[in-house]
Design an enzyme around this catalytic site. Structure first.
Site, PDB file in Angstrom:
ATOM      1  N   LYS B  53      35.160  26.575  49.190  1.00 14.88           N
ATOM      2  CA  LYS B  53      34.609  27.112  47.948  1.00 14.88           C
ATOM      3  C   LYS B  53      33.948  26.006  47.129  1.00 14.88           C
ATOM      4  O   LYS B  53      32.868  26.188  46.567  1.00 14.88           O
ATOM      5  CB  LYS B  53      35.716  27.815  47.141  1.00 14.88           C
ATOM      6  CG  LYS B  53      36.165  29.129  47.787  1.00 14.88           C
ATOM      7  CD  LYS B  53      37.458  29.696  47.201  1.00 14.88           C
ATOM      8  CE  LYS B  53      37.906  30.912  48.035  1.00 14.88           C
ATOM      9  NZ  LYS B  53      39.220  31.435  47.621  1.00 14.88           N
ATOM     10  N   GLN B  97      43.997  30.058  43.675  1.00 19.05           N
ATOM     11  CA  GLN B  97      44.073  30.312  45.112  1.00 19.05           C
ATOM     12  C   GLN B  97      45.411  30.962  45.448  1.00 19.05           C
ATOM     13  O   GLN B  97      46.466  30.470  45.076  1.00 19.05           O
ATOM     14  CB  GLN B  97      43.893  28.989  45.878  1.00 19.05           C
ATOM     15  CG  GLN B  97      43.889  29.144  47.386  1.00 19.05           C
ATOM     16  CD  GLN B  97      42.679  29.951  47.881  1.00 19.05           C
ATOM     17  OE1 GLN B  97      41.551  29.745  47.432  1.00 19.05           O
ATOM     18  NE2 GLN B  97      42.923  30.898  48.779  1.00 19.05           N
ATOM     19  N   ASP B 120      37.345  36.203  40.477  1.00 21.91           N
ATOM     20  CA  ASP B 120      37.865  36.848  41.692  1.00 21.91           C
ATOM     21  C   ASP B 120      37.934  38.368  41.514  1.00 21.91           C
ATOM     22  O   ASP B 120      38.117  39.105  42.484  1.00 21.91           O
ATOM     23  CB  ASP B 120      39.273  36.312  41.999  1.00 21.91           C
ATOM     24  CG  ASP B 120      39.286  35.438  43.250  1.00 21.91           C
ATOM     25  OD1 ASP B 120      38.278  35.439  43.985  1.00 21.91           O
ATOM     26  OD2 ASP B 120      40.285  34.758  43.487  1.00 21.91           O
TER      27      ASP B 120
END
Lengths: 291, 291
Positions: B53, B97, B120
């Site tokens: 990422k 994460q 997200d």
């Protein structure tokens, strides 16, 4: 012929259960459950719904707080009323009767109610909790909760069954589909853009009709023995009635009851359950507030 | 044989679009988009994902802020870090994460990120916005957004079509089904408790496989010409590979590509799209912050 699911009887049984619990709670010296009902403007239908809800509260011993506001109230003023109710420890549930006058943003108004007091279960946090199998306490939207309660009290199996939800509204269709999914049904959501609707509905063991179209679902659309829950309330012309109309659901009841395994009538099906679940949520909110 | 949907190429094209927009934004003197990446503990797979990422951000000119925290960090300490990022005007997106170490409540951690920075798309307010056709700005979960983008860029029609989503996770299945519904597909959600899965999948014009079962969906389950989007990433033993395993999806690709009309490979399908959508959301958050 289908079993006719008696929502009035089930709703009354639930009200009686709530009445007993409220009495026990009061006897133990706990705060009386309180429901604030916010009515903006003077729509006759809204006033009728509010009156029915207050009457039901009275029956079971839930205290109601009426907040009746003028149709031209400003957005900011309305939010102030909600904020006051949010922080009032004697108010456990807040219900804003919809629809609101057009100048008020319904979404922002509903979002303002603290999720803990959102007894209608329409706050985004409560809706999302349905979707994510939340471990946090939340409120389930009343009408879908009422439909599920009817299935359960009539011992209609859900797990592994195919359920078709006709309609995708925020208030019924979407939360209903998430609730059925949580109960392990294979869930299909249909709507006005769906093709071959009849064929899709015919796959269903459980049909939830919440599309707002008078008598749209025909007997020929149903699988033999399907359970049919009719959320619709539609007025259709009827010269034989004094009022000139009668209320029908989204299902062609007279024909459908010959094919279905179980079916709710309109009125007397889902309607009484919605109020019963509202009071259930209010009692739940009061019980949670004691912890 | 099916059109092979090239997620790598589409993902690269999106990254190039983002790079150009970031360059224009920077040339206009706007704040550089910033993404905070929070990594708790030292799981190797999580570290790999974070590295990928960050590398993609670098490529397009998005600034990354690494917050690397010990596996035994307390819940309260972690929330403090999130609060700091929430109020940091140079951080437009916050990514935590997953999975988090078992002692940390993932739900409460994700809920702490302000929805505006939830790139997200996993915050309940963002998930709910999908369900209620919200008029408020919101972020769409990256993987489902990536699947939809692939369908759109390959001009696969969605409206009125039957879509079957295999899986009901918070991260993929549920938001995917809501997105397809918003686009007027007739959507069925299946899961481990669904019966006659093959027959249900065979009804679908669009299949989204996100059940996490290696090669579960067989060619014989597919309607001829169906579009198949495979979200699965599963490692299976393969003695011919140096690593001793290879990655496969939830669909039996080799067979399925003979029946499907279009299909994503694994790897090189949905995977690259997820990162592309993460960066898209970060740019969107930066642009909204300027208003």
């Amino acid at each position: 012929m289908a079993t006719i699911i008696d929502g009035k009887a089930v709703g009354d049984a639930i009200l009686e259960e709530i009445r007993a619990q409220v009495a026990t709670s009061s006897a133990a010296g706990q705060v009386v459950p309180g429901l604030a009902v916010v009515l903006v403007g003077d729509r006759k239908d809204s006033a009728t719904y509010v009156r029915m809800k207050k009457k039901a509260c009275e029956k079971v011993g839930i205290r109601t707080v009426s907040v009746t506001l003028p149709a031209d109230i400003s957005f900011d003023e309305l939010l102030k009323h909600i904020d006051t109710l949010n922080t009032d420890a004697t108010v456990h549930g807040i219900l804003v009767q919809l629809p609101l006058p057009a100048h008020l943003n319904e979404e922002l108004v509903l979002n303002r109610i603290v999720p803990e007091k959102d007894v209608d279960g329409l706050h985004p946090m409560n809706l999302a909790s349905l979707a994510i199998k939340s471990k946090l306490p939340y409120m389930v939207a009343c009408t879908p909760a009422g439909c599920l309660e009817l299935l359960d009290r009539y011992k209609i199996p859900i797990e592994g069954k195919r359920a078709v939800v006709l309609g995708r509204s925020r208030i019924v269709g979407i939360p209903m589909s998430l609730l059925l999914l949580e109960r392990n049904a294979t869930v299909t959501v249909c709507h006005s853009k769906s093709q071959n609707l009849e064929a899709v509905v015919r796959e269903a063991d459980i049909v939830i009709a919440c599309c707002g179209q008078a008598q749209m679902v025909k007997a020929s659309w149903l699988k033999h023995g399907a359970a049919v829950i009719d959320v619709g309330i539609n007025a259709i012309d009827d010269a034989t009635k004094k009022a000139g109309y009668r209320l029908v659901g989204d299902v062609d009841f007279e024909q459908a009851k010959e094919v279905a395994g179980a079916i709710t009538p309109v009125p007397g099906g889902v309607g009484p359950m919605t109020i019963a679940m509202l009071l259930t949520n209010t009692l739940l909110a009061q019980q949670r507030s004691l912890k």
